[in-house]
Design a protein around this motif. Structure first.
Motif, short mmCIF file in Angstrom:
data_model
loop_
_atom_site.label_atom_id
_atom_site.label_comp_id
_atom_site.label_asym_id
_atom_site.label_seq_id
_atom_site.Cartn_x
_atom_site.Cartn_y
_atom_site.Cartn_z
N ARG A 101 0.83 -1.21 0.00
CA ARG A 101 0.00 0.00 0.00
C ARG A 101 0.87 1.26 0.00
N GLY B 274 -7.99 -7.39 2.53
CA GLY B 274 -9.04 -6.62 3.18
C GLY B 274 -10.26 -7.44 3.51
N ARG B 275 -10.42 -8.56 2.83
CA ARG B 275 -11.58 -9.43 3.06
C ARG B 275 -11.34 -10.46 4.15
N GLY C 18 -8.81 -1.67 3.78
CA GLY C 18 -9.52 -2.47 2.82
C GLY C 18 -9.93 -1.71 1.59
N LEU C 19 -9.55 -0.44 1.48
CA LEU C 19 -9.89 0.37 0.32
C LEU C 19 -8.98 0.04 -0.84
N SER C 20 -9.51 0.03 -2.01
CA SER C 20 -8.75 -0.24 -3.21
C SER C 20 -7.97 0.99 -3.64
N LEU D 262 -4.30 -6.42 -2.07
CA LEU D 262 -4.87 -5.61 -1.00
C LEU D 262 -6.36 -5.87 -0.82
N LEU D 263 -7.07 -6.09 -1.91
CA LEU D 263 -8.49 -6.42 -1.81
C LEU D 263 -8.68 -7.75 -1.09
N ALA D 264 -7.86 -8.74 -1.45
CA ALA D 264 -7.97 -10.07 -0.83
C ALA D 264 -7.64 -9.99 0.66
N GLU E 219 -4.79 -1.78 7.75
CA GLU E 219 -5.31 -1.60 6.40
C GLU E 219 -6.80 -1.29 6.47
N ASP F 97 -3.25 -4.33 -6.25
CA ASP F 97 -4.61 -3.98 -5.87
C ASP F 97 -5.39 -5.24 -5.50
N ALA F 98 -5.23 -6.30 -6.28
CA ALA F 98 -5.92 -7.56 -5.98
C ALA F 98 -5.44 -8.13 -4.64
#
Length: 88
Positions: free
Chosen positions: A10, A66-67, A83-85, A62-64, A81, A59-60
């Motif tokens: 990030r 964040g979940r 969880g924002l893209s 960080l999205l993963a 984090e 980005d993928a």
């Protein structure tokens, strides 16, 4: 394969985006060198040869991340984090 630390990813994406903006507003040799360095580092970190692929993979990642369920006490951590893209 080793997975990069999401916090480091990030920070690098933020640096990359800031340098892209700075370069777009006013091209300078120093900003161009820093942008090239950030792009190269992002590519190495994400194991790609294209900065666009590196940004997409970062980005993928960080999205993963964040979940996933946050660790105990992570909500109190201001550095956690969000969880924002951050697509650039």
């Amino acid at each position: 394969m080793l997975e990069p630390d999401p916090k480091v990813v990030r920070e690098l994406l933020t640096r990359y985006a800031s340098l892209r903006i700075a370069q777009a507003e006013r091209e300078t040799p120093a900003a161009a060198r820093e942008l090239a360095d950030a792009s190269y580092t992002l590519c190495v970190m994400m194991a790609t040869t294209s900065v666009h692929d590196a940004v997409r993979k970062a980005d993928a990642l960080l999205l993963a991340k964040g979940r996933t369920t946050p660790e105990a006490g992570a909500a109190a951590d201001p550095e956690a984090e969000s969880g924002l893209s951050l697509a650039v």
